[in-house]
Design an enzyme around this catalytic site. Sequence first.
Site, short mmCIF file in Angstrom:
data_model
loop_
_atom_site.label_atom_id
_atom_site.label_comp_id
_atom_site.label_asym_id
_atom_site.label_seq_id
_atom_site.Cartn_x
_atom_site.Cartn_y
_atom_site.Cartn_z
N CYS A 82 55.87 5.26 -6.61
CA CYS A 82 55.60 5.52 -8.01
C CYS A 82 56.82 6.14 -8.69
CB CYS A 82 54.39 6.45 -8.13
SG CYS A 82 54.09 7.04 -9.78
N PRO B 93 50.10 -2.86 -12.01
CA PRO B 93 50.41 -1.46 -12.28
C PRO B 93 51.65 -0.99 -11.52
CG PRO B 93 48.07 -1.71 -11.88
CD PRO B 93 48.71 -3.05 -11.62
N VAL B 94 52.63 -0.45 -12.25
CA VAL B 94 53.90 -0.10 -11.60
C VAL B 94 53.72 0.98 -10.55
CG1 VAL B 94 55.41 -0.83 -13.45
CG2 VAL B 94 54.49 1.48 -13.48
N CYS B 95 52.67 1.77 -10.70
CA CYS B 95 52.48 2.84 -9.73
C CYS B 95 52.06 2.30 -8.37
CB CYS B 95 51.45 3.84 -10.24
SG CYS B 95 52.18 4.98 -11.42
N SER B 96 51.65 1.07 -8.29
CA SER B 96 51.17 0.59 -7.00
C SER B 96 52.01 -0.56 -6.46
CB SER B 96 49.72 0.14 -7.12
OG SER B 96 49.61 -0.85 -8.10
#
Lengths: 190, 207
Positions: A82, B93-96
């Site tokens: 992240c 989603p960039v977080c994943s």
Amino acid sequence: MRYPFSRIGVLAGIVIAAALMMFCPRPVHAIPAVGDPFPKITLPTSDAKADRNYLGIAGGKTFTIGDIAASVVVIEFFSMYCPHCQADAPTTVALFNSIQSDPRLSKRVRMIGIGVGNSAYEVGIFKKKYGIPFPLFEDGAYAAMSLLDIRFTPTYMTLSIDKGKATVVHTQVGRITDVKSFLAMLTSLR
Amino acid sequence: MIRKRYGIPFLCLLAAFVLVTAAGYAWAASGAFAGSIYDPGQLKPTDSVLKVKVGDRAPDFDLPSVTGERVLLSSFAGVRNVVISFVPAAWTPVCSDQWPGYNAFKEIFDEHNAVLLGITVDNIPTLFAWTHEMNETGGGVWFPVLSDFWPHGATAARYGVLRSDGTSERALFVIDKKGIIRWIDVHDINKRPNLEDLVRELEKLTD
């Protein structure tokens, strides 16, 4: 003056609407609210003696948050993948150092990180690269995320521990923008 | 007569119930940032047939990158090992996703004398915007990001990782300096490959 609508009609509407609201399933935003108990998430006891000493966890293969010898625990739900967590890493180090240099907070508060969907290797390289001084745990099975409905990393959850029971006292979704105000929040906890 | 007396208040209250419930759904679905990212739900883990195997020469390609340069796979022969990371689509989603992780740990690729090439079937502007979200300090990612948009998915198809809906698989290929494929991981599209598996394969390369 007479109302144009029947009282019975209004009453029937209220009763039926209330019944529908009670019995129709609505999605519940499951992230715990302040005051909610924290679910019993099991974490593996760290191999590192320094981590075990810091948390006051003696033996056993696993432990829960309630086992930590502290009054307050701050959990950072993060992911090595992240970008926001990568950017917030220095801030978490600063927060840890501020806690450790405060005579009262250093006795009461412990910090840990849980790597949502991360393997032990992935958590390890994150810890090494950013010099994270507090214990980090892998959560490859996304157990924490599904139990707690964590949708965004980093999420910082602060818990109060009392006789082995953990209760949520503060939640912050997204990066810590101001270490001072986070410290003020921790200081205000009884 | 009856309809007006009983029906209208009843309908008004029912409408109020529907609105309250809809608001509840909307609130629950919003979350932080979740409302602006499309969720495709659980997909079939893989949906393609590989056209290459370990030991084959990696099919060459010449694709445009988000910096405006074109990248030719065979230009790395004799110079660098190559890791190709196909991911299904931009704006997951960039977080994943994987790439922000690879972006932060360039040293792993440097240690193994490897270059990373990120490829999706999206067009350049889409890839540009998405990869610029991956870096809080701006400037995108350190590795070439290539667009397999036109002819659509042609490179993915040549490797055998184009899915039936036009996206690519979540696949990793490790190619040595001779241009030979040394490892293939066509991963469950719903899961993220563990970094240690890629590192293990890079460590097997002798130079």
